[in-house]
Design an enzyme around this catalytic site. Structure first.
Site, PDB file in Angstrom:
ATOM      1  CE  LYS A  23      37.873  14.477  49.562  1.00 38.33           C
ATOM      2  NZ  LYS A  23      39.142  13.241  50.023  1.00 38.33           N
TER       3      LYS A  23
ATOM      4  CG  ASP B  78      41.332  14.138  52.728  1.00 39.90           C
ATOM      5  OD1 ASP B  78      42.521  13.840  53.108  1.00 39.90           O
ATOM      6  OD2 ASP B  78      40.743  13.125  52.019  1.00 39.90           O
TER       7      ASP B  78
ATOM      8  NE  ARG C  75      47.554  13.431  53.328  1.00 41.34           N
ATOM      9  CZ  ARG C  75      46.253  13.204  53.474  1.00 41.34           C
ATOM     10  NH1 ARG C  75      45.213  13.895  52.658  1.00 41.34           N
ATOM     11  NH2 ARG C  75      46.066  12.164  53.876  1.00 41.34           N
TER      12      ARG C  75
ATOM     13  CD  GLN D 173      43.477  22.679  49.285  1.00 39.52           C
ATOM     14  OE1 GLN D 173      43.158  23.648  49.790  1.00 39.52           O
ATOM     15  NE2 GLN D 173      42.681  21.759  48.949  1.00 39.52           N
TER      16      GLN D 173
ATOM     17  CB  THR E 219      54.562  15.807  46.322  1.00 36.63           C
ATOM     18  OG1 THR E 219      54.757  16.090  44.819  1.00 36.63           O
ATOM     19  CG2 THR E 219      55.909  15.457  46.747  1.00 36.63           C
ATOM     20  CG  HIS E 220      52.335  11.338  42.994  1.00 31.13           C
ATOM     21  ND1 HIS E 220      51.301  12.154  43.217  1.00 31.13           N
ATOM     22  CD2 HIS E 220      51.984  10.107  43.999  1.00 31.13           C
ATOM     23  CE1 HIS E 220      50.333  11.269  43.810  1.00 31.13           C
ATOM     24  NE2 HIS E 220      51.018  10.336  44.142  1.00 31.13           N
TER      25      HIS E 220
HETATM   26  P1  FDA Z   1      51.953  16.766  39.871  1.00 30.82           P
HETATM   27  O1  FDA Z   1      50.852  16.020  39.174  1.00 30.82           O
HETATM   28  O2  FDA Z   1      51.979  18.172  40.121  1.00 30.82           O
HETATM   29  O3  FDA Z   1      53.190  16.232  39.004  1.00 30.82           O
HETATM   30  C1  FDA Z   1      54.206  16.886  39.118  1.00 30.82           C
HETATM   31  C2  FDA Z   1      55.448  16.111  38.463  1.00 30.82           C
HETATM   32  O4  FDA Z   1      55.474  14.990  39.357  1.00 30.82           O
HETATM   33  C3  FDA Z   1      55.273  15.504  36.988  1.00 30.82           C
HETATM   34  O5  FDA Z   1      55.678  16.361  36.077  1.00 30.82           O
HETATM   35  C4  FDA Z   1      56.155  14.094  37.199  1.00 30.82           C
HETATM   36  O6  FDA Z   1      57.394  14.667  36.896  1.00 30.82           O
HETATM   37  C5  FDA Z   1      55.825  13.700  38.506  1.00 30.82           C
HETATM   38  N1  FDA Z   1      54.604  12.871  38.552  1.00 30.82           N
HETATM   39  C6  FDA Z   1      53.575  13.258  39.160  1.00 30.82           C
HETATM   40  N2  FDA Z   1      52.875  12.149  38.845  1.00 30.82           N
HETATM   41  C7  FDA Z   1      53.587  10.826  38.482  1.00 30.82           C
HETATM   42  C8  FDA Z   1      53.447   9.765  38.064  1.00 30.82           C
HETATM   43  N3  FDA Z   1      52.270   9.114  38.521  1.00 30.82           N
HETATM   44  N4  FDA Z   1      54.414   8.839  37.756  1.00 30.82           N
HETATM   45  C9  FDA Z   1      55.588   9.540  37.420  1.00 30.82           C
HETATM   46  N5  FDA Z   1      55.996  10.767  37.701  1.00 30.82           N
HETATM   47  C10 FDA Z   1      54.905  11.643  38.162  1.00 30.82           C
HETATM   48  N6  FDA Z   1      44.740  17.586  47.336  1.00 30.82           N
HETATM   49  C11 FDA Z   1      43.711  18.465  48.022  1.00 30.82           C
HETATM   50  O7  FDA Z   1      43.608  19.470  47.678  1.00 30.82           O
HETATM   51  N7  FDA Z   1      43.416  18.086  49.138  1.00 30.82           N
HETATM   52  C12 FDA Z   1      44.084  16.937  49.813  1.00 30.82           C
HETATM   53  O8  FDA Z   1      43.670  16.494  50.992  1.00 30.82           O
HETATM   54  C13 FDA Z   1      44.850  16.075  49.329  1.00 30.82           C
HETATM   55  N8  FDA Z   1      45.194  14.905  49.774  1.00 30.82           N
HETATM   56  C14 FDA Z   1      46.327  14.145  49.247  1.00 30.82           C
HETATM   57  C15 FDA Z   1      46.819  13.036  49.919  1.00 30.82           C
HETATM   58  C16 FDA Z   1      47.904  12.506  49.286  1.00 30.82           C
HETATM   59  C17 FDA Z   1      48.727  11.298  49.952  1.00 30.82           C
HETATM   60  C18 FDA Z   1      48.504  12.828  47.809  1.00 30.82           C
HETATM   61  C19 FDA Z   1      49.614  12.359  47.449  1.00 30.82           C
HETATM   62  C20 FDA Z   1      47.924  14.073  47.502  1.00 30.82           C
HETATM   63  C21 FDA Z   1      46.944  14.614  47.866  1.00 30.82           C
HETATM   64  N9  FDA Z   1      46.188  15.679  47.258  1.00 30.82           N
HETATM   65  C22 FDA Z   1      45.416  16.559  48.009  1.00 30.82           C
HETATM   66  C23 FDA Z   1      46.271  15.971  45.889  1.00 30.82           C
HETATM   67  C24 FDA Z   1      47.564  17.080  45.691  1.00 30.82           C
HETATM   68  O9  FDA Z   1      47.083  18.159  46.102  1.00 30.82           O
HETATM   69  C25 FDA Z   1      47.858  16.995  44.223  1.00 30.82           C
HETATM   70  O10 FDA Z   1      46.658  17.635  43.482  1.00 30.82           O
HETATM   71  C26 FDA Z   1      48.355  15.708  43.632  1.00 30.82           C
HETATM   72  O11 FDA Z   1      49.357  15.091  44.477  1.00 30.82           O
HETATM   73  C27 FDA Z   1      49.317  16.130  42.306  1.00 30.82           C
HETATM   74  O12 FDA Z   1      50.389  16.942  42.467  1.00 30.82           O
HETATM   75  P2  FDA Z   1      51.794  16.156  42.578  1.00 30.82           P
HETATM   76  O13 FDA Z   1      52.832  17.011  43.386  1.00 30.82           O
HETATM   77  O14 FDA Z   1      51.774  14.748  43.290  1.00 30.82           O
HETATM   78  O15 FDA Z   1      52.401  15.866  41.110  1.00 30.82           O
END
Ligand code: FDA
Length: 283
Positions: free
Chosen positions: A75, A109, A160, A139, A202-203
């Site tokens: 960061k 990041d 990313r 983002q 993303t997850h």
């Molecule tokens: P989100 O939390 O939006 O969930 C959406 C859906 O995904 C859920 O309803 C569920 O269905 C599924 N899901 C999510 N988590 C789950 C779990 N643990 N188990 C089962 N299902 C699940 N942000 C930023 O601002 N700056 C950055 O530099 C980074 N860097 C970064 C690196 C990496 C490797 C990751 C994965 C994420 C980041 N982020 C980030 C964070 C990112 O912006 C975001 O806040 C999180 O990844 C949450 O969003 P998701 O899309 O992962 O799932």
């Protein structure tokens, strides 16, 4: 009062590199790459920013010494972005000199919206000097991202893409999930089409499945992108993706300054609070 590390261990691999390194080895043994993050942000003191830069350099050497399949994520506010841009850039370049020497990679990041333009400016300076040794994060939720993505895709940047983790007002960022997912897909498609390699962080199963279909339908081979997830989340999904032949990287945070990172994870998803509570009752 300082929370005990016990609470964070679900999401944070340890308080030191020596605690985090075996976690990375375990991931590597499953065919999963890592990116290590020495936790911390918003350093206000020049001496601490310089010390952090040295610690990042040591981390690169530690990765080499332990032969880990890992890069690092940093960061800029840890390297002095809150102090002054020139000072921060100088520290980043010290780190990138080391990364170049070790043939390593540093991802910057993305932090809160106040930092985005300055982060991109410093990234572009770094990219012109260090080429493939540096990458950036975008983002999807920010309104400005449509323009940023177009430019970064044209520059063949190593991006990313994530949704965005910071609380931003509606004037700056999309607020609801369907809208954020729609732009995430649009920007991912642009990166997959125009850049050599895309990192999809993303997850979210909807976005993971969409990416797989998009790549299949557009003849984008599996070696042109990777999925990225956070340490402590969805390891089974990571393993299944590896089994299917996809590249996967896990973001592995460690260090003593874990509170802001931990707080973002709890805010993101109420289920994460249950993860923490359940770890409290496990050995
Ligand atoms: P989100 O939390 O939006 O969930 C959406 C859906 O995904 C859920 O309803 C569920 O269905 C599924 N899901 C999510 N988590 C789950 C779990 N643990 N188990 C089962 N299902 C699940 N942000 C930023 O601002 N700056 C950055 O530099 C980074 N860097 C970064 C690196 C990496 C490797 C990751 C994965 C994420 C980041 N982020 C980030 C964070 C990112 O912006 C975001 O806040 C999180 O990844 C949450 O969003 P998701 O899309 O992962 O799932």
């Amino acid at each position: 009062m300082r929370l005990p590390f016990f609470f964070a261990r679900r999401f944070v691999a340890g308080e030191s590199f020596s605690q985090a390194a075996p976690e990375v080895t375990a991931l590597n043994n499953k065919g999963i790459a890592a990116t290590l993050d020495l936790l911390g942000e918003n350093v206000k003191d020049k001496a601490i920013a310089e010390e952090t830069t040295r610690e990042y350099c040591d981390l690169l050497e530690g990765i080499r010494d332990r032969k880990l399949n890992a890069t690092i994520s940093i960061k800029l506010t840890m390297m002095g972005l809150d102090i002054d841009d020139h000072f921060c850039r100088k520290n980043l370049f010290v780190l990138l000199d080391k990364a170049k020497e070790l043939d390593q990679f540093v991802r910057i990041d993305m932090e809160g919206s106040d930092y985005v333009q300055r982060t991109l400016d410093i990234y572009r300076d770094a990219r012109s000097k260090y080429g493939r040794h540096v990458g950036i994060v975008i983002q999807a939720y920010l309104h400005r991202t449509r323009d940023d993505i177009a430019q970064l895709a044209d520059e063949n940047a190593d991006v990313r893409i994530c949704k965005g983790a910071y609380k931003e007002p509606p004037s700056i960022a999309l607020q609801n999930m369907p809208d954020i997912r729609a732009v995430f897909k649009e920007y991912t498609a642009e990166l997959l089409k125009k850049t050599d390699y895309t990192r999809i962080a993303t997850h979210d199963d909807l976005l993971i499945d969409w990416t797989k279909s998009y790549a299949r339908e557009n003849d984008i081979p599996k070696d042109r992108f990777e999925f990225q997830m956070l340490y402590g989340l969805r390891l089974n999904t990571c393993e299944a993706l590896v089994e299917e032949g996809y590249n996967v990287r896990v973001y592995v945070p460690y260090g003593t300054m874990w509170v802001p990172y931990f707080t973002r994870r709890l805010r993101e998803r109420k289920e994460n609070i249950w993860f923490i509570l359940s770890t409290m009752f496990k050995k």
